[in-house]
Scaffold this active site. Structure first.
Site, PDB file in Angstrom:
ATOM      1  N   GLY A   8       0.823  -1.215   0.000  1.00 45.33           N
ATOM      2  CA  GLY A   8       0.000   0.000   0.000  1.00 45.33           C
ATOM      3  C   GLY A   8       0.855   1.263   0.000  1.00 45.33           C
ATOM      4  N   GLY A  11      -0.404   5.019  -0.580  1.00 43.22           N
ATOM      5  CA  GLY A  11      -1.395   5.632   0.300  1.00 43.22           C
ATOM      6  C   GLY A  11      -0.807   6.778   1.126  1.00 43.22           C
ATOM      7  CD  GLN A  12      -3.068  10.556   5.546  1.00 36.12           C
ATOM      8  OE1 GLN A  12      -3.829   9.665   5.941  1.00 36.12           O
ATOM      9  NE2 GLN A  12      -3.014  11.740   6.112  1.00 36.12           N
ATOM     10  NE  ARG A  36      -4.220   2.834  -9.033  1.00 34.78           N
ATOM     11  CZ  ARG A  36      -5.202   2.164  -8.426  1.00 34.78           C
ATOM     12  NH1 ARG A  36      -5.752   1.122  -8.994  1.00 34.78           N
ATOM     13  NH2 ARG A  36      -5.624   2.526  -7.231  1.00 34.78           N
ATOM     14  CE1 TYR A 141      -9.537   1.349   7.758  1.00 31.88           C
ATOM     15  CE2 TYR A 141     -10.377   2.540   9.669  1.00 31.88           C
ATOM     16  CZ  TYR A 141      -9.347   2.249   8.797  1.00 31.88           C
ATOM     17  OH  TYR A 141      -8.135   2.853   8.960  1.00 31.88           O
ATOM     18  CE  LYS A 145      -7.236  -0.430   9.906  1.00 26.95           C
ATOM     19  NZ  LYS A 145      -6.036  -0.740   9.105  1.00 26.95           N
TER      20      LYS A 145
END
Ligand code: AKB
Length: 317
Positions: A8, A11-12, A36, A141, A145
């Site tokens: 990931g 991501g941020q 990507r 979500y 978690k």
């Protein structure tokens, strides 16, 4: 950690954690992966491979070929977006975590899992939320978690895997926009303050949530992963937070730098509902006692830095 695979990476957190880790461990020792390839430091500043985290075969080959000794598993769909696609969210967040743990088990690598304040729910004590408490989240979500935390504990107990995790609060940063989270307003507000002098919040006044500036989050990941294992009682996952505020309080902090700044409200019921189900403020004493968690940024110090950093940048999410 010596050779690290990050999932990931676009991501941020990933766009900042990958360069941060490369700085510490050497660019050649941090393999960034993502679904990507995006031009920029993540894909160009060191090794990069395409990876869909549910593809266990490719994942395992990458770990083996890279001779990784740690997996930092960041890939996932955030809370608000998850409510629009619960099945896909479960598949990527919980399924991806399980696949990643299995790959880590095959190769005996250390494993980092980012949990969240979303692992708590409306029946959790909201103020000074204890490290060990009720976890009955009401978002997919959050359910994933809690699952991830439990799976990480299981892999540690059953297979001796060195799993470690943090319950991240809302993270505020300027390199990449968060996408689809509930706490994103606390990033958007700085962009709008700097470019327009005003912001319309989708979170209602009075809604307290835990937050942290990205430099503290990056440091926490490395601190935890390098901590003496004999001191780690909780492992998966530690409450961490640097500040707790509501939209009026972040607006007041911005007004100290931009006195004409104005906040207004157009509350989004989905994200408001999620925010209300999360804690107001976390008790971080276990993280402090077990591995020395010590964030540096409070709200006002972060505000000054954020406003300076986002000047001239467009908010494109
Ligand atoms: C979100 O809002 O979904 C995330 C989180 C708190 O985990 N920022």
């Amino acid at each position: 950690m010596k050779r690290i695979i990050v999932t990931g990476s676009n991501g941020q957190i990933g766009v900042e954690l990958v360069p941060y880790l490369r700085e510490i461990y050497g660019a050649e020792n941090v393999l960034a992966t993502a679904r990507r390839k995006v031009p920029g430091t993540v894909s160009e500043g060191g090794p990069f491979e395409l990876l869909e985290v549910r593809d266990g075969k490719t994942f395992s080959e990458l770990i083996g070929n890279f001779k990784a000794d740690a997996v930092v598993h960041l890939a996932g769909i955030l809370s608000a977006r998850g409510e629009a696609c619960p099945q896909e969210s479960w598949d990527i967040n919980a399924g991806g975590c399980f696949t990643a743990l299995e790959c880590a088990r095959e190769h005996g690598t250390a494993f980092f899992f980012p949990s969240s304040i979303a692992a708590f729910g409306p029946s959790t004590p909201a103020d000074n939320t204890p490290q060990d408490t009720i976890q009955r989240p009401t978002t997919i979500y959050g359910v994933a978690k809690v699952t991830g935390e439990l799976l990480c504990d299981y892999y540690h107990l059953k297979f001796g895997l060195d799993t470690r995790g943090l319950r991240f609060p809302g993270l505020i940063s300027y390199e990449a926009m968060p996408g689809g989270g509930t706490t994103d307003y606390a990033v958007h507000i700085y962009y709008e303050a700097a470019s327009k002098g005003k912001y319309t919040s989708y979170i209602a006044p009075g809604t307290q949530m835990d937050m942290m500036y990205m430099p503290d989050a990056l440091e926490s990941v490395v601190q935890l992963m390098e901590a003496d294992p004999s001191r780690l009682v909780h492992r998966n996952a530690y409450n961490i937070s640097a500040m707790s505020f509501d939209p009026d309080q972040i607006a007041a902090s911005i007004k100290k730098v931009i006195p004409s700044f104005e906040i207004s409200y157009d509350v989004d019921p989905v994200r408001q509902g999620i925010a209300e189900s999360w804690p107001n403020s976390l008790d971080c004493s276990a993280a402090k006692a077990e591995w020395g968690f010590a964030p540096k940024y409070d709200l006002d110090v972060m505000t000054v830095d954020m406003l300076e950093r986002v000047k001239g940048k467009n908010r494109n999410s």
